[in-house]
Scaffold this motif. Structure first.
Motif, short mmCIF file in Angstrom:
data_model
loop_
_atom_site.label_atom_id
_atom_site.label_comp_id
_atom_site.label_asym_id
_atom_site.label_seq_id
_atom_site.Cartn_x
_atom_site.Cartn_y
_atom_site.Cartn_z
N THR A 9 0.84 -1.20 0.00
CA THR A 9 0.00 0.00 0.00
C THR A 9 0.87 1.25 0.00
N THR A 12 2.39 1.75 -3.52
CA THR A 12 1.38 2.24 -4.45
C THR A 12 1.07 3.71 -4.19
N SER A 13 0.89 4.04 -2.93
CA SER A 13 0.58 5.42 -2.56
C SER A 13 1.73 6.36 -2.92
N SER A 14 2.94 5.95 -2.63
CA SER A 14 4.09 6.82 -2.91
C SER A 14 4.32 6.97 -4.41
N ALA A 17 1.50 9.31 -5.68
CA ALA A 17 1.68 10.67 -5.17
C ALA A 17 2.74 11.44 -5.94
N GLY A 23 -2.43 13.39 -4.47
CA GLY A 23 -2.33 12.37 -3.42
C GLY A 23 -1.12 12.63 -2.55
N SER A 25 1.52 10.56 0.20
CA SER A 25 1.94 9.28 0.77
C SER A 25 2.47 9.42 2.19
N VAL A 28 0.32 7.71 4.70
CA VAL A 28 0.43 6.25 4.63
C VAL A 28 1.71 5.81 5.32
#
Length: 132
Positions: A9, A12-14, A17, A23, A25, A28
């Protein structure tokens, strides 16, 4: 969430972003380290890798944009080159900076290095504060 799922996760987030998509990260990373503080270095590595690859995807977008006459706003980036990508982590300007670096055809290896160093430094600060 398991440690493995947390890291997936986070990656994916980083990655997302660091693209032109909105977005963040950092939240997260904060969550991963609050639930799994023993994952400090793996989380830092995963966030940096994902964010660097996301930045390089923006760089590649810049490479496919046809070059036209030079733009005045790119004079500073042209002057300082890939080292300017240390600022790729800065909100709002970082993503367009990566696109501009690709458009200018700056050295991709140096660009990736400077993007990674800047993003690592930001994540390291966040991670250190989180586990302190």
């Amino acid at each position: 969430m398991t440690e493995s799922a947390s890291l997936v996760t986070l990656f994916t987030s980083s990655f997302l972003a660091a693209t032109l998509l909105p977005g963040g990260s950092e939240a997260v990373l904060f969550g991963v380290l609050k639930f799994h503080p023993q994952q400090f270095w793996p989380a830092l590595a995963v966030a940096t890798l994902g964010n660097t690859l996301g930045g390089m995807s923006s760089y590649l977008i810049g490479c496919i944009i046809p070059q036209t006459k030079p733009l005045k706003g790119l004079a500073t980036l042209r002057k300082y080159g890939s080292a300017m990508l240390l600022l790729a982590w800065v909100p709002v300007v970082g993503d367009p900076l990566c696109v501009a670096a690709g458009w200018l055809r700056l050295n991709p290896w140096l660009s990736a290095l400077f993007i990674a160093v800047g993003k690592f430094a930001r994540y390291w600060v966040i991670a250190t504060i989180t586990v302190a």
